[in-house]
Design an enzyme around this catalytic site. Structure first.
Site, PDB file in Angstrom:
ATOM      1  N   LEU A 170     -92.040  97.573  65.571  1.00 42.02           N
ATOM      2  CA  LEU A 170     -92.137  97.065  64.400  1.00 42.02           C
ATOM      3  C   LEU A 170     -91.146  97.906  63.357  1.00 42.02           C
ATOM      4  O   LEU A 170     -91.181  99.002  63.537  1.00 42.02           O
ATOM      5  CB  LEU A 170     -93.513  97.296  63.871  1.00 42.02           C
ATOM      6  N   GLU A 171     -90.338  97.188  63.124  1.00 41.95           N
ATOM      7  CA  GLU A 171     -89.278  97.416  61.965  1.00 41.95           C
ATOM      8  C   GLU A 171     -89.419  96.908  60.505  1.00 41.95           C
ATOM      9  O   GLU A 171     -89.254  95.732  60.598  1.00 41.95           O
ATOM     10  CB  GLU A 171     -87.708  97.412  62.502  1.00 41.95           C
ATOM     11  N   LEU A 172     -90.196  97.518  59.807  1.00 42.75           N
ATOM     12  CA  LEU A 172     -90.574  96.550  58.683  1.00 42.75           C
ATOM     13  C   LEU A 172     -89.552  97.379  57.218  1.00 42.75           C
ATOM     14  O   LEU A 172     -88.542  97.612  57.449  1.00 42.75           O
ATOM     15  CB  LEU A 172     -92.061  97.175  58.396  1.00 42.75           C
ATOM     16  N   PHE A 181     -90.290  93.335  66.457  1.00 44.79           N
ATOM     17  CA  PHE A 181     -90.395  92.438  65.346  1.00 44.79           C
ATOM     18  C   PHE A 181     -89.534  93.279  64.153  1.00 44.79           C
ATOM     19  O   PHE A 181     -89.643  94.343  63.982  1.00 44.79           O
ATOM     20  CB  PHE A 181     -91.767  92.407  64.673  1.00 44.79           C
ATOM     21  N   GLY A 234     -88.729  92.509  60.072  1.00 38.00           N
ATOM     22  CA  GLY A 234     -89.179  91.619  59.080  1.00 38.00           C
ATOM     23  C   GLY A 234     -90.264  92.487  58.038  1.00 38.00           C
ATOM     24  O   GLY A 234     -90.143  93.701  57.858  1.00 38.00           O
TER      25      GLY A 234
END
Length: 631
Positions: free
Chosen positions: A334-336, A311, A313
């Site tokens: 997760l790359e937030l 993901f 976002g």
């Protein structure tokens, strides 16, 4: 040719001369013939390799909307559901009860198309198609997979302008931003997979301990099956291709969920990969694209057929994805968000690095996950840095590269539009609040183009005299906005840099690289560059990701590639016909004597792991006595 023969054999006017020169000429003949023989073998090998790995050309179409002179309907105040206000934007056949998504150029307001959003049934079907195709694909060799990568790389290099224009049309960015953030990074990843992907995915030997010297230890990296990529809109080419090529090179199928904001470009870019797969003799259904509204995404994130989720976002959405994935314990990367700092140490040459900071801040109109959002500068340098930014920012030109100017040709622009204007009022409020708290704002408001009235632009902004406590210095802006923060002691700079909830990327600038590196080691982040910006992503051998609220896991480098596999430990016998594991009589079930069995195991432990040779010898004596006692 005659001169070559003369060189090899020498003059032969007389037999006596030949005899005299025989000893001297023979080595030359030998090495020359060896060279040509080796060269011939190489040519045969090279031809064989090219026959199996050369890039395959395939047919494709350039979308008409990629032409800067293309025109369409203008949508006032364009948004994803503009078709509800103007029914003429719907496709010819409207399906009652179904939702649509409107695509538009945010830099001009031009309508690109209206797409039928996927419902639960379509998403499930796409997962099944990818699953069926993956069963055959996982049997492919790395040579076959490399050919797909090479074909895609050649196509991308040959069609850079088309790709840039497609990305620009759908996001409002500039061609230079597309070249750097979309094309350059994607080429780098394709090349890395071609040259190094197999190295990190083939079975790997591991070391054994003394007790298992008769065994061979290996780690195998096996395809998971079908994985999912849920990606953001800021780089539609790279964010689509990056998870796809990593997934298929590691033997998986993939279902990509693109952002609703870049359906048109994502459809084109994914179709190129499907076309390439088919041209190379593989099932294009291996790669699926789905686009839907957020309330349908759980069909993908909770599917038992999805074995991994990447993901990219926002943090709020990432949390929802992670929670949904717990239904089947699906692993997630997760790359937030980020609030990346750049620390400028004392005595740094500001003029030397000013251009790097400008690019780090305003690349892609600030819509960059590793963009510089805070510049933390020593107090002795602050005033000059503020002057530099003020001088440069006031000269930046905002506009569109996908629309002719009133005077004819497309104007030269430095920053493009933002993806939409829904966040503008919130951004302006944060900036006004900072101003009330003592900051001096350069820019700080929506930009109204004199000739692109439907474009969605925000002016390039500098928050001068920002304080770490201000919300604008804490929240991710994801916009062409930078905070300039002053500090007195290096320890203060480190505390300020670590003072947000994020920890994605960072930079440290200074005249002494050793001091820069010492500061870099103190930063809470996943990536850091010394005297540079963002280069850790261009090197695809490095893992990409963050810590704290910026997420977890990595999707770059060997770590990211192996995350898409089942990491399986395998033990086999080194000499299967001679030595294999056998249970000693003293330990065989049923245990005959607790004392004897304990003495045997404790002696064995001491033999293997005793601190000194005397300890190990004592353990050997204990072990032998236990075996004799059992007899």
């Amino acid at each position: 040719m005659s001169s070559l023969v003369a060189l090899l054999l020498g003059p032969m006017s007389s037999s006596s001369q030949w005899d005299d020169d025989e000893e001297r000429s023979n080595p030359l003949v030998f090495w020359s013939l060896s060279f040509f023989f080796a060269w011939g073998i190489y040519l045969v090998f090279d031809r064989y390799q090219k026959l199996h790995t050369s890039a395959i050309k395939f047919k494709f179409q350039v979308p008409t909307a990629a032409d800067p002179n293309w025109s369409s309907l203008y949508i006032p105040n364009a948004h994803l559901e503009s078709h509800l206000e103007d029914r003429s934007l719907l496709p010819g056949r409207d399906m009652p009860g179904r939702r649509y998504i409107t695509a538009f150029d945010p830099s001009t307001g031009l309508h690109i198309g209206t797409f039928l959003a996927d419902a639960e049934q379509e998403i499930e079907e796409k997962i099944k198609w990818a699953t069926r195709a993956q069963r055959e694909w996982k049997q492919t060799t790395f040579t076959q997979r490399r050919r797909v990568m090479r074909s895609l790389l050649k196509w991308l290099v040959d069609n850079q302008e088309t790709c840039a224009n497609v990305a620009c049309r759908d996001t409002g960015k500039t061609q230079v931003d597309a070249a750097l953030g979309e094309i350059l990074t994607t080429c780098s990843k394709l090349e890395w997979l071609m040259h190094h992907g197999e190295e990190y995915l083939r079975p790997e030997r591991r070391k054994n301990n003394l007790a298992l010297t008769y065994k061979i230890a290996e780690v195998h990296y096996e395809p998971l099956g079908v994985v999912a990529g849920i990606v953001s809109w800021n780089y539609p080419l790279h964010n689509a291709w990056s998870p796809i090529i990593a997934a298929i090179f590691s033997g998986n199928g993939i279902v990509l969920k693109c952002s609703e904001k870049v359906i048109w470009s994502s459809t084109y870019f994914v179709n190129i990969i499907q076309t390439c797969l088919e041209a190379c003799g593989h099932d294009p259904n291996l790669v699926q694209l789905t686009y839907c509204y957020p309330d349908e995404v759980e069909t993908l994130t909770t599917s038992p057929l999805i074995k991994h989720i990447t993901f990219i976002g926002s943090e709020p959405v990432g949390r929802k994805v992670a929670i949904a994935a717990t239904k089947h314990l699906t692993p997630v990367t997760l790359e937030l968000g980020g609030k990346d700092p750049a620390i400028i140490l004392p005595q740094t040459d500001l003029e030397k690095w000013a251009s790097v900071w400008m690019r780090g801040v305003y690349q892609n109109a600030g819509q960059n996950c590793i963009g510089i959002e805070r510049i933390i500068v020593h107090s002795t340098l602050y005033d000059r840095l503020e002057e530099i930014f003020k001088e440069r920012v006031e000269k930046l030109r905002v506009g569109s590269v996908m629309a002719p100017s009133p005077d004819g040709p497309v104007q030269v622009v430095d920053t493009g539009s933002m993806i939409d204007s829904t966040r503008f009022r919130g951004m302006e409020k944060l900036l006004r609040d900072a101003e009330e708290e003592g900051a001096n704002i350069i820019g700080g408001k929506e930009y109204e183009s004199p000739w692109l009235e439907h474009g969605q632009y925000f002016g390039t902004t500098v928050v001068c005299n920002a304080e770490p406590s201000m919300q604008v210095a804490k929240e991710e802006m994801f916009a062409p906005v930078v905070c300039l923060i002053s500090y007195d002691e290096v320890e203060d700079a480190i505390d300020i840099a670590n003072g947000t909830r994020y920890g994605l990327g960072a930079s440290v600038f200074g005249p002494d690289q050793t001091q820069c590196l010492a500061v870099a080691k103190e930063l809470d982040c996943g990536m850091v560059a010394v005297n540079d910006f963002g280069v850790f992503y261009l090197n695809q051998d490095l893992p990409f990701g963050g810590t704290k609220a910026s997420g977890y896991g990595r999707f770059g480098g060997p770590e990211g590639l192996r995350a898409l596999t089942n990491v399986k430990a395998v033990m086999v016998d080194r000499w299967p016909n001679f030595i294999q594991t056998a249970i000693p009589r003293v330990l065989d079930y049923p245990i005959r004597s607790l004392t004897t069995s304990w003495n045997f195991t404790s002696g064995m432990v001491r033999v293997l792991y005793g601190d000194a040779w005397r300890d190990r010898f004592q353990g050997l004596v204990t072990l032998v006595r236990a075996m004799r006692a059992d007899d």
